[in-house]
Enzyme design. Structure first.
Site, mmCIF file in Angstrom:
data_model
loop_
_atom_site.group_PDB
_atom_site.id
_atom_site.type_symbol
_atom_site.label_atom_id
_atom_site.label_comp_id
_atom_site.label_asym_id
_atom_site.label_seq_id
_atom_site.Cartn_x
_atom_site.Cartn_y
_atom_site.Cartn_z
ATOM 1 N N ASP A 145 40.834 75.086 53.623
ATOM 2 C CA ASP A 145 42.355 75.198 53.477
ATOM 3 C C ASP A 145 42.956 76.488 51.785
ATOM 4 O O ASP A 145 42.161 75.401 51.300
ATOM 5 C CB ASP A 145 43.285 74.247 53.314
ATOM 6 C CG ASP A 145 43.463 73.630 54.911
ATOM 7 O OD1 ASP A 145 42.988 72.920 55.607
ATOM 8 O OD2 ASP A 145 44.836 72.957 55.013
ATOM 9 N N HIS A 176 46.360 78.036 51.095
ATOM 10 C CA HIS A 176 47.231 77.940 51.633
ATOM 11 C C HIS A 176 48.300 78.321 50.204
ATOM 12 O O HIS A 176 49.170 78.337 49.635
ATOM 13 C CB HIS A 176 47.902 76.220 50.954
ATOM 14 C CG HIS A 176 47.541 75.377 52.232
ATOM 15 N ND1 HIS A 176 48.523 76.352 53.145
ATOM 16 C CD2 HIS A 176 47.418 74.360 52.407
ATOM 17 C CE1 HIS A 176 48.273 75.085 54.157
ATOM 18 N NE2 HIS A 176 47.346 73.876 53.537
ATOM 19 N N ASP A 212 44.185 78.211 57.746
ATOM 20 C CA ASP A 212 45.488 77.941 56.397
ATOM 21 C C ASP A 212 45.426 78.581 55.130
ATOM 22 O O ASP A 212 45.396 78.452 54.394
ATOM 23 C CB ASP A 212 45.221 76.100 56.416
ATOM 24 C CG ASP A 212 46.310 75.567 57.161
ATOM 25 O OD1 ASP A 212 45.962 75.683 58.194
ATOM 26 O OD2 ASP A 212 46.277 74.062 57.070
ATOM 27 N N ASN A 230 46.295 75.434 61.962
ATOM 28 C CA ASN A 230 47.813 74.824 62.697
ATOM 29 C C ASN A 230 48.806 75.427 61.624
ATOM 30 O O ASN A 230 49.181 75.634 62.628
ATOM 31 C CB ASN A 230 47.457 73.940 62.532
ATOM 32 C CG ASN A 230 48.213 73.310 61.115
ATOM 33 O OD1 ASN A 230 46.877 73.381 60.150
ATOM 34 N ND2 ASN A 230 48.730 72.500 60.714
ATOM 35 N N HIS A 231 47.746 76.006 60.276
ATOM 36 C CA HIS A 231 49.500 77.294 59.320
ATOM 37 C C HIS A 231 49.170 78.651 60.252
ATOM 38 O O HIS A 231 50.387 79.170 59.745
ATOM 39 C CB HIS A 231 49.297 77.024 58.643
ATOM 40 C CG HIS A 231 49.687 75.419 58.147
ATOM 41 N ND1 HIS A 231 51.222 75.810 57.420
ATOM 42 C CD2 HIS A 231 49.499 74.901 57.893
ATOM 43 C CE1 HIS A 231 51.509 74.413 56.367
ATOM 44 N NE2 HIS A 231 50.205 73.503 57.362
ATOM 45 N N HIS A 242 40.356 74.404 63.188
ATOM 46 C CA HIS A 242 40.806 73.529 61.916
ATOM 47 C C HIS A 242 40.910 72.279 62.021
ATOM 48 O O HIS A 242 40.378 71.627 60.575
ATOM 49 C CB HIS A 242 42.271 74.613 61.432
ATOM 50 C CG HIS A 242 42.784 74.238 60.380
ATOM 51 N ND1 HIS A 242 42.135 74.977 59.324
ATOM 52 C CD2 HIS A 242 43.942 73.773 59.985
ATOM 53 C CE1 HIS A 242 43.237 74.187 58.766
ATOM 54 N NE2 HIS A 242 44.278 73.337 58.969
ATOM 55 N N HIS A 286 42.021 70.855 56.943
ATOM 56 C CA HIS A 286 43.165 70.746 57.637
ATOM 57 C C HIS A 286 44.147 69.457 56.635
ATOM 58 O O HIS A 286 45.253 68.602 57.218
ATOM 59 C CB HIS A 286 43.076 69.877 59.080
ATOM 60 C CG HIS A 286 44.581 69.573 59.998
ATOM 61 N ND1 HIS A 286 44.997 70.343 59.672
ATOM 62 C CD2 HIS A 286 45.066 69.102 60.740
ATOM 63 C CE1 HIS A 286 46.308 70.112 60.696
ATOM 64 N NE2 HIS A 286 46.359 68.860 61.338
#
Length: 400
Positions: A100, A102, A129, A161-162, A186, A292
């Site tokens: 991730d 972000h 992500d 999932n994002h 993920h 995740h």
């Protein structure tokens, strides 16, 4: 008494880097090369430090934005659900795996430089992500799309999932895009889904998904099932043909043996070391590298190791290892409390001949981090993805 050595004078301050040539233009042949991608990274870095976010359309005009996204989309849509990296992989190759990120653009730029940029013999696999919570999700994602276009068989962008309608509407990416321009393995392993024919018809439209929510009836899915899973819509509700994608994006490991519903998240599964062993052995694998879970999520998981160094080895079984990898340092960027996690991030390097002995590289956040805008209510929105409002998830998807 020994003579005290005179301290060396401090080096003179370095002049600020020169501004890039803006606005950026799309290559005349429609194919971004290495020079174009590096210039894009430098331009985004400079603009994030010197211009307000609303100036991004001046830096990257809408027509260039559209060309970048559409060109990358055509490449990504042609790739299968289960990507196999085989073409060009040899004894001189290395594979870099990233977790991730972000929207933490400056940390991503450091990671790319530290690991060595993608090249003919350096492959990159990003676990998803890319956006949400950070102030530069859009720039981060566009940089990765540019690398994908430039080296499509050396850069692989998996969906987290994002990369979904619900998460981007809650955790900031949707608002970020609107603010700047106006106007997707993920989580983990997955269950097997039985598909049977309706007695009334033999047509595909009458297939039924047979699901049994009871814990003792859950079984591991196969790579064949994953390759056939629908990915055109990976948003809630995670039911029917959407069940496997939901598991892949939202599941978490556990130290308790067995396969069970992930009641904490309300989506996906929890799986134990025995399931990891079964999956690795069945498909002749040595590693599962998933993402995740950042420091916020792991703080609520006392049965598992924390994410202070950007990675954990959650299951170490006979056939191999299950690793959780997180590549966003000092996360989340915006936090309501004075106490921060100040976690390191990490990436993994896999080397020949077998690419099964992970080499961990931890790194700290780039400082000073430029001032950025929070595009979500970080004081009232929970840090981790637990305790999700499933009704809102379904509403967000229906409205899209």
């Amino acid at each position: 008494m020994a003579d005290l050595q005179q301290a060396e004078p401090a080096p003179p301050p370095q002049p600020p880097p020169p501004p890039p040539q803006i606005p950026l233009s799309w290559p005349s042949d429609g194919q971004p090369n290495l020079e174009w991608v590096h210039n894009l990274m430098y331009t985004f870095d400079w603009s994030s430090r010197n211009l307000p976010p609303t100036d991004l359309p001046f830096v990257l005009p809408v027509n260039v934005f559209d060309s970048l996204v559409l060109t990358a989309s055509k490449i990504l849509h042609k790739e299968p659900n289960c990507v196999r990296i085989e073409e060009g992989l040899d004894q001189d190759s290395t594979v870099v795996v990233v977790g991730d990120v972000h929207g933490q653009l400056h940390d991503v730029l450091f990671l790319l430089k530290d690991a060595g940029f993608p090249s003919e013999n350096r492959f990159f696999v990003f676990n998803g992500d890319y956006v949400d919570r950070g102030a530069w999700g859009l720039e981060t994602f566009l940089v990765l799309l540019a690398w994908k276009i430039c080296l499509p068989h050396r850069v692989y962008l998996l969906r987290g999932n994002h990369e979904s309608k619900y998460c981007t509407s809650v955790y900031g990416f949707e608002k970020e895009v609107l603010s700047k321009y106006g106007g997707n393995a993920h989580g983990g392993i997955f269950r097997s889904v039985s598909v049977i024919q309706s007695k009334r018809s033999k047509g595909k439209k009458n297939r039924r998904i047979i699901l049994n929510p009871e814990e003792n009836n859950l079984s591991l899915g196969s790579l064949e099932e994953l390759s056939k899973a629908r990915r055109s819509v990976l948003d809630a509700p995670y039911k029917g043909l959407n069940l496997i994608p939901g598991d892949v994006l939202w599941s978490d490991p556990s130290m308790k043996n067995g396969l069970s519903p992930n009641t904490e998240r309300g989506i996906g599964l929890l799986w134990g070391p025995d399931c990891t062993e079964d999956f690795l052995k069945k498909f002749n694998l040595k590693l599962i590298i998933r993402s995740h879970e950042g420091p916020d999520a792991r703080e609520k998981r006392p049965d598992l190791a924390g994410m202070d160094n950007g990675y954990t080895i959650d299951h170490d079984v006979e056939s191999g290892k299950l690793i959780t990898l997180f590549s966003a340092p000092d996360y989340p960027q915006f936090q309501a409390t004075e106490d921060r996690y100040r976690n390191k991030a990490a990436y993994i390097v896999l080397r020949p001949p077998n690419f099964d002995d992970p080499e961990f590289h931890s790194f700290e956040a780039i400082i000073p981090r430029p001032e950025g805008n929070p595009y979500y209510d970080f004081e009232n929105v929970i840090d981790s993805d637990e305790e999700l409002d499933l009704a809102s998830m379904e509403t967000a998807t229906t409205a899209s």
